[in-house]
Design a protein around this motif. Structure first.
Motif, PDB file in Angstrom:
ATOM      1  N   ALA A 124       0.984  -1.279   0.138  1.00 42.00           N
ATOM      2  CA  ALA A 124      -0.126   0.101   0.008  1.00 42.00           C
ATOM      3  C   ALA A 124       0.910   1.314   0.157  1.00 42.00           C
ATOM      4  O   ALA A 124       0.589   2.253  -0.778  1.00 42.00           O
ATOM      5  CB  ALA A 124      -0.946   0.031   1.319  1.00 42.00           C
ATOM      6  N   GLN A 135      -0.975   3.851  -2.405  1.00 40.23           N
ATOM      7  CA  GLN A 135      -2.407   3.963  -1.921  1.00 40.23           C
ATOM      8  C   GLN A 135      -2.595   4.317  -0.524  1.00 40.23           C
ATOM      9  O   GLN A 135      -3.867   4.639  -0.028  1.00 40.23           O
ATOM     10  CB  GLN A 135      -2.825   2.508  -2.199  1.00 40.23           C
ATOM     11  N   LEU A 136      -1.611   4.593   0.289  1.00 28.52           N
ATOM     12  CA  LEU A 136      -1.590   4.808   1.616  1.00 28.52           C
ATOM     13  C   LEU A 136      -0.397   5.772   1.842  1.00 28.52           C
ATOM     14  O   LEU A 136       0.819   5.366   1.469  1.00 28.52           O
ATOM     15  CB  LEU A 136      -1.455   3.500   2.560  1.00 28.52           C
ATOM     16  N   ARG A 150      -8.602  -1.878   2.145  1.00 28.64           N
ATOM     17  CA  ARG A 150      -9.069  -0.637   1.402  1.00 28.64           C
ATOM     18  C   ARG A 150      -8.069  -0.157   0.460  1.00 28.64           C
ATOM     19  O   ARG A 150      -8.327   0.769  -0.537  1.00 28.64           O
ATOM     20  CB  ARG A 150      -9.454   0.401   2.452  1.00 28.64           C
ATOM     21  N   PHE A 151      -7.092  -0.465   0.507  1.00 27.26           N
ATOM     22  CA  PHE A 151      -5.677   0.395   0.145  1.00 27.26           C
ATOM     23  C   PHE A 151      -5.161  -0.755  -1.002  1.00 27.26           C
ATOM     24  O   PHE A 151      -3.776  -0.800  -0.869  1.00 27.26           O
ATOM     25  CB  PHE A 151      -4.755   0.829   1.191  1.00 27.26           C
TER      26      PHE A 151
END
Length: 97
Positions: A56, A61-62, A91-92
């Motif tokens: 992530a 993404q994070l 979620r990521f």
């Protein structure tokens, strides 16, 4: 004194028995070898959470701040905490290639 570092327990867990021994590796090859050896000995779900976190972060993404905030507000040391972290990290997911 500042706030405790939420990454502290993870860094401690990645040490090889001597305080900060992993971080004192001699060069990047030594560091990668030590880290690889330690990661394979982690319990499977903790290893999964670590890999999900790294991907992530790698795919942006994070952000590190988002990860730090989540770790500061949650107990990632318990089995339940690791499961919560995995659920949160889903979620990521990295983009499909």
């Amino acid at each position: 004194m500042g706030e405790p570092d939420p990454f502290g327990p993870l860094i401690t867990e990645l040490c090889d028995g001597k305080r900060w021994a992993l971080l004192r590796a001699e060069g990047s090859d030594d560091f990668v070898e030590r880290l690889s050896d330690v990661v394979v000995r982690l319990p499977p779900r903790r290893r999964q959470a670590l890999m999900m976190l790294l991907f992530a972060l790698l795919y942006n993404q994070l952000s590190p701040d988002m990860a730090r905030e989540w770790l500061a507000g949650n107990d990632a040391d318990s089995e339940e905490g690791v499961e919560a972290m995995i659920a949160w990290l889903r979620r990521f997911r990295p983009p499909s290639v």
